[in-house]
Design an enzyme around this catalytic site. Structure first.
Site, PDB file in Angstrom:
ATOM      1  N   ALA A 252       0.804  -1.215   0.000  1.00 40.83           N
ATOM      2  CA  ALA A 252       0.000   0.000   0.000  1.00 40.83           C
ATOM      3  C   ALA A 252       0.844   1.276   0.000  1.00 40.83           C
ATOM      4  O   ALA A 252       0.341   2.351  -0.307  1.00 40.83           O
ATOM      5  CB  ALA A 252      -0.916   0.005   1.222  1.00 40.83           C
ATOM      6  N   LYS A 253       2.118   1.144   0.385  1.00 40.30           N
ATOM      7  CA  LYS A 253       3.055   2.273   0.411  1.00 40.30           C
ATOM      8  C   LYS A 253       2.464   3.482   1.133  1.00 40.30           C
ATOM      9  O   LYS A 253       2.502   4.606   0.654  1.00 40.30           O
ATOM     10  CB  LYS A 253       3.510   2.639  -1.009  1.00 40.30           C
ATOM     11  N   ARG A 254       1.943   3.226   2.324  1.00 41.57           N
ATOM     12  CA  ARG A 254       1.353   4.295   3.124  1.00 41.57           C
ATOM     13  C   ARG A 254       2.452   5.061   3.869  1.00 41.57           C
ATOM     14  O   ARG A 254       3.620   4.712   3.808  1.00 41.57           O
ATOM     15  CB  ARG A 254       0.335   3.718   4.094  1.00 41.57           C
TER      16      ARG A 254
END
Length: 271
Positions: free
Chosen positions: A95-97
């Protein structure tokens, strides 16, 4: 899932393969488009034929968010299917949050509590307070973007600051964060020559390594420079496996490609 459980699975299956479930409706076999949920039907078929060959699955959430509520429901059904049928599989929400602390807390709850993923990818560039909320969860893992496989990685990540590349600052600083033992790191296979330096900083941490296969990364080089005493690698392949065929045999073709990689990994583990 604990790291020791993940290591046990790697040894049992003689594999450290992670399969990326990046589902594009324009690429999946056309006959699946007649299904009520084509994305889940595709994922289920891939999982059913490959679960014995890999130790992790990594859905990239963008490929689900792009289809709105239906896509998110497909992601939910996929992770539920994995957790119910293959709880030994390590799951990664790609998700590369990464945001200010209270927002990161909500992201962490979404992926760790609601969806029950084992791990999530996180961008480190807003610093400690944007990452530590993810690290608070017991037996959950935060996979920090360290040195990525894309060409744009050279724009910032390898730039020298005070005599040291930026990605090295990230690695070294992250070791001091609360619950840093829950950290893993993304290091692209196309940057295999950097792995020896990375291992000097984080000798035993798990590395999620994308870029083997379609992006041209070399498995042997990644293992040569990146394998640790506890193996410490998850090698991801997405397009090279899941889109091996667009016909009725797509799942069997995916299994064949996964088995090819698994056999290579077994040889590396035997060395």
């Amino acid at each position: 899932m604990t790291k020791s459980q993940l290591i046990d699975q790697i040894k049992k299956k003689k594999s450290f393969l992670c399969i990326g479930l990046d589902v594009d409706l324009t690429k999946i076999p056309k006959h699946l488009l007649k299904e009520e949920d084509p994305i889940f039907a595709f994922n289920k078929a891939i999982i059913d034929t490959t679960h014995h060959l890999c130790v992790a699955y990594k859905p990239n959430t963008a490929f689900y968010e792009a289809y709105g509520l239906k896509g998110w429901k497909s992601l939910e059904k996929t992770i539920n299917y994995l957790n119910e049928n293959h709880p030994e599989i390590f799951t990664i929400a790609d998700a590369k949050r990464g945001d200010i602390g209270n927002t990161s807390s909500m992201y962490a709850k979404a992926f760790f509590e609601d969806l029950a993923f084992d791990s999530v990818t996180v961008a480190p560039y807003m610093g400690k307070d944007s990452v530590e909320p993810f690290l608070d969860f017991k037996n959950k893992h935060t996979i920090l973007l360290a040195l990525t496989s894309n060409q744009g990685a050279f724009d910032f990540q390898t730039k020298t600051i005070e005599g040291k590349e930026l990605y090295k600052h990230v690695l070294e600083t992250s070791k001091s964060w609360k619950n840093a033992e829950n950290l893993m790191y993304v290091v692209g296979a196309t940057k295999a020559e950097y792995l020896a330096e990375i291992r000097r900083i984080i000798p035993e941490s798990f590395l999620l390594v994308p870029g083997v296969g379609a992006q041209g990364g070399n498995l042997h080089d990644v293992c040569k420079y990146g394998m640790s005493s506890n193996i410490g690698l998850l090698i991801n392949s997405s397009r090279g496996i899941i889109y091996a065929s667009d016909g009725l045999d797509f799942a069997e073709a995916a299994a064949k490609k996964a088995e090819e990689l698994q056999k290579e990994m077994a040889l590396e583990l035997a060395c």
